[in-house]
Design an enzyme around this catalytic site. Structure first.
Site, PDB file in Angstrom:
ATOM      1  CG  HIS A 107      -0.223   0.341   2.493  1.00  0.00           C
ATOM      2  ND1 HIS A 107       0.608  -0.546   3.090  1.00  0.00           N
ATOM      3  CD2 HIS A 107      -0.198   1.449   3.254  1.00  0.00           C
ATOM      4  CE1 HIS A 107       1.111  -0.015   4.193  1.00  0.00           C
ATOM      5  NE2 HIS A 107       0.653   1.206   4.313  1.00  0.00           N
TER       6      HIS A 107
HETATM    7  N1  UDP Z   1      -3.600  -5.144   8.772  1.00  0.00           N
HETATM    8  C1  UDP Z   1      -4.920  -5.536   8.980  1.00  0.00           C
HETATM    9  N2  UDP Z   1      -5.644  -5.975   7.912  1.00  0.00           N
HETATM   10  C2  UDP Z   1      -5.133  -6.053   6.644  1.00  0.00           C
HETATM   11  C3  UDP Z   1      -3.794  -5.626   6.438  1.00  0.00           C
HETATM   12  C4  UDP Z   1      -3.061  -5.169   7.520  1.00  0.00           C
HETATM   13  O1  UDP Z   1      -5.414  -5.510  10.107  1.00  0.00           O
HETATM   14  O2  UDP Z   1      -5.846  -6.459   5.736  1.00  0.00           O
HETATM   15  C5  UDP Z   1      -2.843  -4.628   9.921  1.00  0.00           C
HETATM   16  C6  UDP Z   1      -1.440  -5.173  10.078  1.00  0.00           C
HETATM   17  O3  UDP Z   1      -1.454  -6.358  10.823  1.00  0.00           O
HETATM   18  C7  UDP Z   1      -0.728  -4.054  10.809  1.00  0.00           C
HETATM   19  C8  UDP Z   1      -1.440  -2.823  10.325  1.00  0.00           C
HETATM   20  O4  UDP Z   1      -2.649  -3.239   9.720  1.00  0.00           O
HETATM   21  O5  UDP Z   1      -0.897  -4.136  12.202  1.00  0.00           O
HETATM   22  C9  UDP Z   1      -0.526  -2.118   9.360  1.00  0.00           C
HETATM   23  O6  UDP Z   1      -1.189  -1.073   8.795  1.00  0.00           O
HETATM   24  P1  UDP Z   1      -0.563  -0.363   7.511  1.00  0.00           P
HETATM   25  O7  UDP Z   1       0.149  -1.402   6.705  1.00  0.00           O
HETATM   26  O8  UDP Z   1      -1.686   0.399   6.919  1.00  0.00           O
HETATM   27  O9  UDP Z   1       0.421   0.703   8.121  1.00  0.00           O
HETATM   28  P2  UDP Z   1       1.980   0.712   8.463  1.00  0.00           P
HETATM   29  O10 UDP Z   1       2.221  -0.380   9.457  1.00  0.00           O
HETATM   30  O11 UDP Z   1       2.737   0.534   7.190  1.00  0.00           O
HETATM   31  O12 UDP Z   1       2.199   2.050   9.064  1.00  0.00           O
END
Ligand code: UDP
Length: 377
Positions: A208
């Site tokens: 993403h």
């Molecule tokens: N996550 C979720 N459902 C999904 C994909 C990811 O609950 O379909 C969770 C994942 O386990 C993690 C969080 O969302 O805890 C990560 O969010 P994102 O990737 O948007 O943000 P980043 O961690 O890159 O800041």
């Protein structure tokens, strides 16, 4: 921990990972927490459902933030947060990570001279192309209490001249989030069976980040490699709305066809799938931490990472392109023995008590700040 006055701690958040990582702290704070949601993530699948899943008390919502350019997100949230802090009983403000919501919360706390606690302080990718890197540095500059997840994060802060007495190594709150929310094995296996998946028999991917989605060549490379892997092993891809939109706009929808595309998943379902995946492929920050709790291998598709702690054992960093497929096949070839080795390692991100430590730091802060007023009254 002493009971704190109602709504004395403003917890400012706006996105899925902040909801994941602040839930346990909000639970520990109880009525002392006042959750303020900026609306940076505004759709049900990335936000609303997590509030319900985690039982977070109804937040105060800001308006006009989601879907706006970065500067507008920060300025719209900042103006509204200033009014919330002016009128409300907040004695301290908590922000987490590196989002625009966190930066707005930090600036608003600073403007009202409210002590600022930064959860997950000191991460550095040293990559100035990432807006998140600028957000992190700015928040750490003005935070009063910096909760570093690891000794490496603390060292980053010291190297920038942050006084040592402002920094506490607390661990990362994602460790307790993952432990607490991971469904029981029986529930996980039933969920997998319902999707026609077998434990260790599939790959779980998330993509993403703008560096992978906004550049059609990078997106083509990532989806192309996943599509090729899908000829060897089922590839499950919970599709982020940004990625879906960009893939359609770039005419890449065909590359999604061989994948098991799902809507974004709730946290428990995602953890269940992650726990039994033969391999994960992701550009997410949180997933880099979660694999160390779940003991699973990961290929990180990014140009840089601010989480080097995960890299040695659990993860391999690759740029979008053929390296992705190569690294994935190498990791898959390590098989059950490789996964067993990872499962036996402790997470470098902490012991599951970070939220507890942060709640205690907040209690000290609020009590110290309230005391002189209480004495005068
Ligand atoms: N996550 C979720 N459902 C999904 C994909 C990811 O609950 O379909 C969770 C994942 O386990 C993690 C969080 O969302 O805890 C990560 O969010 P994102 O990737 O948007 O943000 P980043 O961690 O890159 O800041």
């Amino acid at each position: 921990m002493p009971a704190l006055p109602p709504r004395s701690v403003a917890v400012v958040l706006g996105t899925r990972p902040e909801l994941v990582k602040l839930t346990e702290l909000i639970r520990l704070l109880g009525p002392a927490a006042h959750v303020v949601h900026t609306g940076q993530h505004y759709d049900e699948e990335l936000s609303g459902r997590f509030l319900a899943e985690f039982g977070i008390p109804e937040p105060t919502y800001l308006t006009g933030v989601g879907g706006q350019p970065r500067a507008v997100q920060v300025s719209a949230a900042l103006a509204q947060l200033d009014a919330v802090f002016r009128d409300g009983p907040a004695r301290a403000v908590v922000v987490q990570g590196d989002t625009n919501a966190a930066l707005a919360g930090a600036l608003a706390a600073n403007a009202r001279a409210l002590p600022l606690v930064h959860v997950e302080a000191g991460l550095r990718s040293h990559d100035r192309n990432m807006p998140e890197e600028h957000n992190r540095v700015l928040i750490d500059r003005i935070a009063d209490v910096l909760c570093a997840a690891t000794p490496e994060n603390r060292a980053n802060l010291l190297a920038e001249g942050v006084p040592a007495d402002r920094i506490d190594v607390t661990g990362n709150t994602v460790v307790e989030a993952a432990h607490r929310q991971l469904p029981a094995e029986r529930v996980r296996l039933a969920y997998l069976a319902g999707l026609g998946l077998t434990p260790d028999g599939y790959l779980l991917a998330t993509v993403h980040r703008p560096e992978n989605t906004d550049d059609p060549a990078a997106l083509r490379a990532v989806l192309g490699e996943l599509a090729a892997l899908a000829e060897e092993v089922p590839v499950v891809l919970p599709l982020h709305p940004r990625t879906r939109a960009r893939a359609e706009a770039a005419g890449l929808a065909g590359l999604l066809a061989p994948l098991r595309v799902t809507r974004p998943l709730g946290y428990r379902d995602f953890l269940a799938l992650a726990r039994h995946a033969a391999l994960l492929v992701s550009d997410s920050g949180g997933v880099q931490e979660e694999v160390t709790v779940l003991g699973r291998p990961l290929v990180v598709v990014r140009n840089s990472t601010e989480r080097p702690e995960a890299m040695a054992d659990f993860a391999t960093l690759v740029a979008p392109g053929p390296e992705l497929g190569r690294a994935a096949r190498e990791r898959l070839a390590l098989g059950a023995a490789g996964r067993a080795q990872l499962a036996a390692l402790p997470s470098p991100f902490g012991d599951g008590l970070a939220s507890q430590r942060i709640a205690e730091l907040l209690a000290d802060l609020v009590t110290a700040r309230t005391a002189p007023y209480a004495a005068a009254a």
